[in-house]
Write an enzyme that holds these catalytic residues in place. Structure first.
Site, short mmCIF file in Angstrom:
data_model
loop_
_atom_site.label_atom_id
_atom_site.label_comp_id
_atom_site.label_asym_id
_atom_site.label_seq_id
_atom_site.Cartn_x
_atom_site.Cartn_y
_atom_site.Cartn_z
N HIS A 148 -3.45 -5.63 1.31
CA HIS A 148 -2.75 -5.84 2.57
C HIS A 148 -2.75 -7.31 2.97
O HIS A 148 -3.68 -7.75 3.67
CB HIS A 148 -3.45 -5.04 3.68
CG HIS A 148 -3.24 -3.56 3.61
ND1 HIS A 148 -2.26 -2.92 4.33
CD2 HIS A 148 -3.87 -2.61 2.90
CE1 HIS A 148 -2.33 -1.62 4.07
NE2 HIS A 148 -3.29 -1.40 3.20
N GLU A 170 -1.15 -8.76 5.28
CA GLU A 170 -1.10 -8.93 6.74
C GLU A 170 -2.49 -8.84 7.36
O GLU A 170 -2.72 -9.31 8.47
CB GLU A 170 -0.15 -7.90 7.37
CG GLU A 170 -0.70 -6.48 7.51
CD GLU A 170 -0.67 -5.67 6.20
OE1 GLU A 170 -0.35 -6.25 5.14
OE2 GLU A 170 -0.97 -4.45 6.26
N CYS A 189 0.84 -1.21 0.00
CA CYS A 189 0.00 0.00 0.00
C CYS A 189 0.88 1.26 0.00
O CYS A 189 1.52 1.55 -1.00
CB CYS A 189 -0.96 -0.05 1.18
SG CYS A 189 -2.33 1.11 1.04
#
Lengths: 87, 246
Positions: free
Chosen positions: B194, B196, B86
């Protein structure tokens, strides 16, 4: 010599400008029915010391290319005006 | 144990999520302050999401001159895995470690939602363990996520198999549906989604864990041979000083 510098950063044609589009869409509600082509950008002002206008412009162009604009999506227009240096 | 350095810029906000995801998958992770001039004894570097330096001027424009960036460029040039997620992807493009730029989303709105991705190349460190064509459900969370580049760059990305991930249903207008790309060697990867945030089923999807796992396995193995491709532009000492005090 000292120059007053105005750098106008604009998104290149074809690059999305949500602020400009939103402003344009809101204008008819205020009675402004004949406005089109709204584009937003940034104005950056500063002073620069240089031997002459050509040298000042070279430095500002380099500054724009390396930092003030992303040449992939933005263009810069530079305006220079000599200003008095306080003694 | 594979060690991942996660860079903390003033304004980063996903660094702890990345650290947690790496640790949950058996790796070790530590934060690296952006003012450091050395990445330390790490096997991989992650530039996390957020708003580095407030996204002032442009996302990534000031972060690319943070002191740590010269060390990251050297780490990448030596074949070390570097992932930009990002805002990290935006920083990598501003640093010219990856080509192109991220412009504002086509729909004129900030987007925060899970999206379906397709793995388009397995030659990057982030996708080496995945299967070509594999689909992943991973969240996006961005305003400037609309990837753009000139036609010549796009042809190069396609010809050199550097488009790593594409959106199945393009949410933001990215050219060719691009969600992530890599450098010529495959060790530097930038992506808007993302991983994660999709690293455990409790978060709604564990599909991102496969990407993090791939990174950990690549980071623990031998490095690809690299040659300078002339893309990197080093910050001068004066430029580095610009952000050193932040």
């Amino acid at each position: 010599m000292r120059f007053a510098v105005l750098v106008e950063v604009a998104l290149r044609p074809g690059i999305a400008d949500p602020q400009g589009a939103t402003i344009e869409r809101s204008l008819p509600a205020l009675g402004f029915d004949h406005v089109s082509g709204v584009r937003t950008g940034k104005a950056i002002r500063f002073s620069i010391d240089a031997d002459g206008e050509a040298s000042a412009r070279d430095q500002v162009d380099e500054l724009c290319r390396r930092f003030l604009t992303n040449p992939v999506i933005e263009d810069a227009r530079v305006t220079l005006a000599e200003e008095a240096v306080p003694r | 144990m594979t060690r991942v350095g996660v860079v903390l810029f003033p304004g980063s906000n996903c660094e702890h999520d990345v650290v947690e995801a790496v640790r949950a998958l058996g790796g070790d992770a530590d934060l690296i302050w952006h003012g450091a001039t050395d990445v330390g004894p790490v096997d991989a570097v992650v530039l996390p999401g957020g708003f580095a330096h407030g996204d002032y001027l442009r996302p990534g424009a000031i972060a690319r001159f943070s002191p740590i960036m010269a060390a990251i460029e050297a780490f990448a040039a030596d074949g070390g895995p570097v992932i930009g997620i990002c805002n990290g992807f935006q920083i990598l493009t501003e640093a010219r470690l990856l080509p192109g730029a991220l412009q504002k989303n086509r729909g004129l709105t900030f987007l925060c939602m899970p999206v379906e991705l397709q793995v388009c190349s397995t030659r990057s460190v982030l996708t080496a363990d995945l299967t070509l064509g594999q689909r992943l459900m991973i969240p996006i969370n961005h305003f400037e996520g609309n990837y753009t580049c000139d036609g010549e760059t796009l042809s190069m990305l396609k010809d050199d198999d550097r488009i790593v991930l594409r959106y199945v249903d393009n949410p933001n207008g990215s050219v060719d549906g691009i969600a992530g790309i890599c450098n010529a060697e495959g060790n530097v990867v930038g992506l808007m989604p993302h991983p994660e945030r999709a690293s455990d089923l409790l978060l709604g999807s564990a599909d991102g864990a496969s990407l993090v796992r791939s990174l950990l396995s690549a980071a623990g193995g031998p490095r690809p041979s690299t040659a300078a491709d002339g893309m990197g532009i080093r910050a001068t000492p004066a430029e580095t000083a610009l952000t050193a005090r932040a």
